[in-house]
Design a protein around this motif. Structure first.
Motif, PDB file in Angstrom:
ATOM      1  N   VAL A  62       0.808  -1.218   0.000  1.00 20.59           N
ATOM      2  CA  VAL A  62       0.000   0.000   0.000  1.00 20.59           C
ATOM      3  C   VAL A  62       0.845   1.274   0.000  1.00 20.59           C
ATOM      4  CG1 VAL A  62      -1.656   1.323   1.372  1.00 20.59           C
ATOM      5  CG2 VAL A  62      -2.035  -1.079   0.947  1.00 20.59           C
ATOM      6  N   ILE A  63       1.942   1.297   0.700  1.00 15.99           N
ATOM      7  CA  ILE A  63       2.743   2.521   0.756  1.00 15.99           C
ATOM      8  C   ILE A  63       3.168   2.972  -0.642  1.00 15.99           C
ATOM      9  CG2 ILE A  63       4.920   3.529   1.580  1.00 15.99           C
ATOM     10  CD1 ILE A  63       4.411   1.954   4.224  1.00 15.99           C
ATOM     11  N   PRO A  64       3.716   2.092  -1.494  1.00 19.82           N
ATOM     12  CA  PRO A  64       4.023   2.546  -2.865  1.00 19.82           C
ATOM     13  C   PRO A  64       2.759   2.972  -3.629  1.00 19.82           C
ATOM     14  CG  PRO A  64       5.142   0.473  -2.395  1.00 19.82           C
ATOM     15  CD  PRO A  64       4.209   0.738  -1.251  1.00 19.82           C
ATOM     16  N   SER A  65       1.646   2.307  -3.375  1.00 18.19           N
ATOM     17  CA  SER A  65       0.389   2.671  -4.044  1.00 18.19           C
ATOM     18  C   SER A  65      -0.057   4.072  -3.658  1.00 18.19           C
ATOM     19  CB  SER A  65      -0.711   1.663  -3.717  1.00 18.19           C
ATOM     20  OG  SER A  65      -0.395   0.411  -4.264  1.00 18.19           O
ATOM     21  N   ILE A  66       0.081   4.427  -2.394  1.00 17.98           N
ATOM     22  CA  ILE A  66      -0.304   5.759  -1.923  1.00 17.98           C
ATOM     23  C   ILE A  66       0.565   6.821  -2.609  1.00 17.98           C
ATOM     24  CG2 ILE A  66      -0.353   7.314   0.074  1.00 17.98           C
ATOM     25  CD1 ILE A  66      -1.126   4.831   1.773  1.00 17.98           C
ATOM     26  N   ILE A  67       1.852   6.549  -2.698  1.00 23.48           N
ATOM     27  CA  ILE A  67       2.771   7.497  -3.337  1.00 23.48           C
ATOM     28  C   ILE A  67       2.438   7.654  -4.824  1.00 23.48           C
ATOM     29  CG2 ILE A  67       5.198   7.876  -3.981  1.00 23.48           C
ATOM     30  CD1 ILE A  67       5.865   6.449  -1.235  1.00 23.48           C
ATOM     31  N   ILE A  68       2.212   6.546  -5.509  1.00 23.17           N
ATOM     32  CA  ILE A  68       1.857   6.586  -6.931  1.00 23.17           C
ATOM     33  C   ILE A  68       0.530   7.303  -7.125  1.00 23.17           C
ATOM     34  CG2 ILE A  68       1.177   5.158  -8.914  1.00 23.17           C
ATOM     35  CD1 ILE A  68       3.298   3.100  -7.878  1.00 23.17           C
ATOM     36  N   LEU A  69      -0.433   7.024  -6.272  1.00 23.15           N
ATOM     37  CA  LEU A  69      -1.742   7.675  -6.352  1.00 23.15           C
ATOM     38  C   LEU A  69      -1.587   9.196  -6.243  1.00 23.15           C
ATOM     39  CD1 LEU A  69      -4.736   6.798  -6.515  1.00 23.15           C
ATOM     40  CD2 LEU A  69      -4.786   6.917  -4.050  1.00 23.15           C
ATOM     41  N   LEU A  70      -0.795   9.643  -5.299  1.00 25.15           N
ATOM     42  CA  LEU A  70      -0.570  11.077  -5.114  1.00 25.15           C
ATOM     43  C   LEU A  70       0.106  11.695  -6.334  1.00 25.15           C
ATOM     44  CD1 LEU A  70      -0.472  13.667  -3.378  1.00 25.15           C
ATOM     45  CD2 LEU A  70       1.713  12.842  -2.495  1.00 25.15           C
ATOM     46  N   LEU A  71       1.172  11.073  -6.798  1.00 24.85           N
ATOM     47  CA  LEU A  71       1.909  11.618  -7.947  1.00 24.85           C
ATOM     48  C   LEU A  71       1.050  11.676  -9.207  1.00 24.85           C
ATOM     49  CD1 LEU A  71       5.396   9.929  -7.414  1.00 24.85           C
ATOM     50  CD2 LEU A  71       4.751  12.305  -6.934  1.00 24.85           C
ATOM     51  N   THR A  72       0.330  10.605  -9.482  1.00 30.34           N
ATOM     52  CA  THR A  72      -0.506  10.595 -10.684  1.00 30.34           C
ATOM     53  C   THR A  72      -1.658  11.586 -10.558  1.00 30.34           C
ATOM     54  OG1 THR A  72      -1.736   8.658  -9.845  1.00 30.34           O
ATOM     55  CG2 THR A  72       0.102   8.240 -11.381  1.00 30.34           C
ATOM     56  N   ALA A  73      -2.177  11.770  -9.344  1.00 29.73           N
ATOM     57  CA  ALA A  73      -3.248  12.756  -9.139  1.00 29.73           C
ATOM     58  C   ALA A  73      -2.738  14.156  -9.443  1.00 29.73           C
ATOM     59  CB  ALA A  73      -3.779  12.670  -7.710  1.00 29.73           C
ATOM     60  N   ILE A  74      -1.566  14.485  -8.945  1.00 31.02           N
ATOM     61  CA  ILE A  74      -0.984  15.810  -9.194  1.00 31.02           C
ATOM     62  C   ILE A  74      -0.793  16.033 -10.696  1.00 31.02           C
ATOM     63  CG2 ILE A  74       1.106  17.214  -8.902  1.00 31.02           C
ATOM     64  CD1 ILE A  74       1.306  15.919  -6.055  1.00 31.02           C
TER      65      ILE A  74
END
Length: 159
Positions: A62-74
Motif C-alpha cells: 500500500v505505501i508505494p500505491s499511496i505514493i503513486i496515487l498522489l503523484l498521478t493525481a498531481i
C-alpha cells in the motif's frame, strides 16, 4: 506536465486506478477476508502474530500505491486543467478524501508498530488493544472513503 500526460495518459491513468484498487481493495480483503479467517485461530499469540504479519505485508503493497496515487493525481490535476472549472469541486473532494485516508493510514501504521513492539515484548493484551481500533473503525472508515473517492474519480472520467 501537459506533455507528460499527453504522451503517457494511458499509463498515468492506469497507475492511478490500480493504486486506488490496491489500497481500497486491499483494505476490503484485509477487513472482510483476512480478519474473519484470523478469528478461527484459537492461540492468541499465533493469531496476533499472523495479524501483525498480514498488516506488515499489506503496508509493503500500500505505501508505494499511496505514493503513486498522489503523484498521478498531481499530474492529472495540472495536465487536465481542472482548476477554475465546474469539475474542480470533484477534484477538491477527492483530494480531501485521499488526505483523510492517508492520515488514517498513518494512524493505522503507528498503531500496528506499537502493537508489534508490545507483541515482541510479550504484552499480548496490549498488542491486541492497539490492533482493535484498526479492525473496528479505522479500516472501515477508509474503505467507505475510498469507495466514495473511486466513485468521484469515475464521475470525473465520465466528463
Amino acid at each position: 506536465m501537459e506533455s507528460l500526460f499527453a504522451n503517457f495518459s494511458g499509463v498515468i491513468v492506469f497507475l492511478h486506478v490500480i493504486s486506488a484498487v490496491i489500497w481500497v481493495g486491499g483494505m476490503i480483503a484485509i477487513r472482510f477476508a483476512v480478519h474473519y479467517s484470523m478469528q478461527e485461530i484459537n492461540d492468541p499469540k499465533i493469531k496476533l502474530g499472523r495479524t501483525l504479519e498480514s498488516l506488515r505485508r499489506f503496508f509493503n503493497m500500500v505505501i508505494p500505491s499511496i505514493i503513486i496515487l498522489l503523484l498521478t493525481a498531481i499530474i492529472m490535476i495540472i495536465a487536465l486543467g481542472f482548476k477554475g472549472t465546474p469539475l474542480y469541486s470533484f477534484v477538491i473532494a477527492k483530494e480531501v478524501i485521499w488526505t483523510i485516508m492517508t492520515i488514517v493510514f498513518i494512524i493505522v501504521f503507528i498503531k500496528r508498530k506499537q502493537a508489534q513492539k508490545a507483541f515482541d515484548e510479550g504484552a499480548l493484551a496490549n498488542a491486541k488493544e492497539k490492533l482493535l481500533p484498526i479492525a473496528n473503525y479505522l479500516i472501515p472508515i477508509n474503505i467507505v472513503l475510498g469507495v466514495i473517492a473511486i466513485f468521484l474519480g469515475v464521475t470525473l472520467r465520465g466528463f
